[in-house]
Design a protein around this motif. Structure first.
Motif, mmCIF file in Angstrom:
data_model
loop_
_atom_site.group_PDB
_atom_site.id
_atom_site.type_symbol
_atom_site.label_atom_id
_atom_site.label_comp_id
_atom_site.label_asym_id
_atom_site.label_seq_id
_atom_site.Cartn_x
_atom_site.Cartn_y
_atom_site.Cartn_z
ATOM 1 N N MET A 1 0.814 -1.188 0.000
ATOM 2 C CA MET A 1 0.000 0.000 0.000
ATOM 3 C C MET A 1 0.861 1.256 0.000
ATOM 4 N N ASP A 4 1.768 2.515 -3.432
ATOM 5 C CA ASP A 4 0.602 3.133 -4.075
ATOM 6 C C ASP A 4 0.303 4.496 -3.461
ATOM 7 N N LEU A 8 0.406 8.160 -5.361
ATOM 8 C CA LEU A 8 -0.764 9.022 -5.349
ATOM 9 C C LEU A 8 -0.414 10.406 -4.799
ATOM 10 N N SER A 81 -9.088 6.825 -4.977
ATOM 11 C CA SER A 81 -8.085 5.810 -5.329
ATOM 12 C C SER A 81 -8.717 4.458 -5.644
ATOM 13 N N ASP A 82 -8.202 3.815 -6.687
ATOM 14 C CA ASP A 82 -8.581 2.442 -7.026
ATOM 15 C C ASP A 82 -7.652 1.424 -6.367
ATOM 16 N N ASP A 83 -6.556 1.891 -5.762
ATOM 17 C CA ASP A 83 -5.548 0.997 -5.189
ATOM 18 C C ASP A 83 -5.835 0.626 -3.737
ATOM 19 N N PHE A 84 -6.627 1.439 -3.054
ATOM 20 C CA PHE A 84 -7.002 1.189 -1.661
ATOM 21 C C PHE A 84 -8.259 1.986 -1.375
ATOM 22 N N SER A 113 -6.412 -1.870 2.625
ATOM 23 C CA SER A 113 -5.649 -2.297 1.457
ATOM 24 C C SER A 113 -5.403 -3.802 1.539
#
Length: 115
Positions: A1, A4, A8, A81-84, A113
């Motif tokens: 995480m 990412d 960001l 965010s699409d990552d978490f 995450s």
């Protein structure tokens, strides 16, 4: 995480660092620090596939307006965010450092995450 998160935050401010900015860093800058979180365990006490981290994100700038604007830009990016999955844990806290004459905005997030 963390990778990412760093990517960001760098979209909002290139000067982004874990924990603290190096001496001589040009403002504005952003720092982030994990400040705990809720352990996620299943009933059999095995680890869940997700992790919860409380993350403090601090923005430092030459004016209050600049610090606040950057903090709000980061909040929008974090929540999109699409990552978490990030949820603000309150509005930014305003601060001022008398020694450097910089203005800060500090905000906490709960981030879920992958483990």
């Amino acid at each position: 995480m963390e990778s990412d998160l760093t990517a960001l935050l760098k979209t909002a401010c290139a000067n982004t660092f874990p924990d603290m900015a190096p001496a001589g860093t040009v403002v504005p800058w952003v720092t982030y620090q994990a400040i705990g979180g809720q352990p996620l365990r299943w009933l059999d006490n095995t680890a869940a596939d997700k992790r919860n981290t409380l993350m403090q994100i601090s923005v430092w700038a030459t004016t209050r307006a600049q610090a606040t604007l950057l903090a709000h830009q980061i909040e929008e990016a974090m929540c999109a965010s699409d990552d978490f999955t990030a949820t603000p844990q309150g509005e930014p806290i305003s601060t001022h450092d008398a020694e450097t004459n910089l203005y800060g905005a500090v905000q906490r997030y709960s981030i879920y995450s992958l483990r």
